[in-house]
Design an enzyme around this catalytic site. Structure first.
Site, short mmCIF file in Angstrom:
data_model
loop_
_atom_site.label_atom_id
_atom_site.label_comp_id
_atom_site.label_asym_id
_atom_site.label_seq_id
_atom_site.Cartn_x
_atom_site.Cartn_y
_atom_site.Cartn_z
N GLY A 164 33.91 40.93 44.06
CA GLY A 164 35.22 41.13 43.50
C GLY A 164 36.18 40.36 43.64
O GLY A 164 36.31 39.91 44.93
N SER A 165 36.94 39.85 42.88
CA SER A 165 38.05 39.07 43.00
C SER A 165 39.14 38.77 41.93
O SER A 165 38.90 39.57 41.11
CB SER A 165 37.49 37.64 43.23
#
Length: 218
Positions: free
Chosen positions: A187-188
């Site tokens: 996730g980012s």
């Protein structure tokens, strides 16, 4: 399609096209799943390991997928799969479009415009969740592209889980719009700054597809 990177430059496993930079995470997971499956017929302990190991390997394959895309026409296209988290006017006249990427999204990022990479700067930082405002101080890689619209800035931001950003191209590289330029593991967030006078075509909450969704209105 405008990609200088061919399939020979990308990892692959059992016919699945995978993102470059996947191997350090993926290969040990797949190896563990394979060994535990082979031993599961003779060992109860191996059988207990086989189910979660296989599920994790399947999840890794899904996460590191790198599908081909039909690159859209437009001045600026989305560099990331995800959801538009915020659209913020900047003091210098630019507009920042922040795209949040969940672990379910494709995490290969693409060049928003054709041009020359003038700078790729890694900046150390924290690892708070990418949807948090404090994530602006996270580990990140800052890109600058010399394009027909002038200097375009793009920032790859690591999240609570994404602790490794893998640039694919160095400073000085000429890239085509939609070309693969890097990977963020797990996730980012990706921010792209539109120049002054360029109107935003997306809205907060809208889903984006890297190389496909146009983010400027021309």
């Amino acid at each position: 399609m405008p990609h200088s990177q061919t399939s020979a430059h990308r990892d692959s496993l059992a016919g699945v096209r995978l993102a470059r930079g996947a191997s350090p995470w993926l290969l040990p997971t797949v190896a563990t799943a394979a060994v535990s499956l082979l031993r599961s017929r003779r060992s109860g302990a191996a059988k207990a390991v086989a189910v979660p190991a296989t599920a994790l390997a399947a999840g890794m394959l899904w996460f590191f997928r790198d599908p081909e895309r039909e690159i859209a026409q437009g001045r600026v296209i989305s560099p990331a799969d995800g959801v538009v988290q915020s659209i913020m006017p900047w003091k210098d006249g630019r507009t920042r479009v922040a795209i949040f990427m969940s672990p379910l999204n494709v995490h290969v990022n693409r060049a928003p415009l054709s041009g020359t990479v003038t700078s790729v700067e890694h900046i150390p930082g924290g690892f708070v969740p990418a949807f948090n405002k404090e994530s602006e101080n996270n580990e990140r890689v800052v890109w600058h592209f010399d394009t027909e619209l002038g200097d375009i800035e793009m920032i790859q931001i690591a999240g609570a889980v994404a602790r490794r950003i893998v640039p694919y191209v160095p400073q000085g590289t000429k890239v085509e719009q939609g070309e693969r330029i890097g990977l963020i593991r797990f996730g980012s967030r990706v921010d792209v700054y539109l120049p002054e006078g360029v109107e935003v075509a997306v809205e907060v909450g809208q889903k984006t597809v890297a190389g496909v969704t146009r983010i400027d209105r021309g």
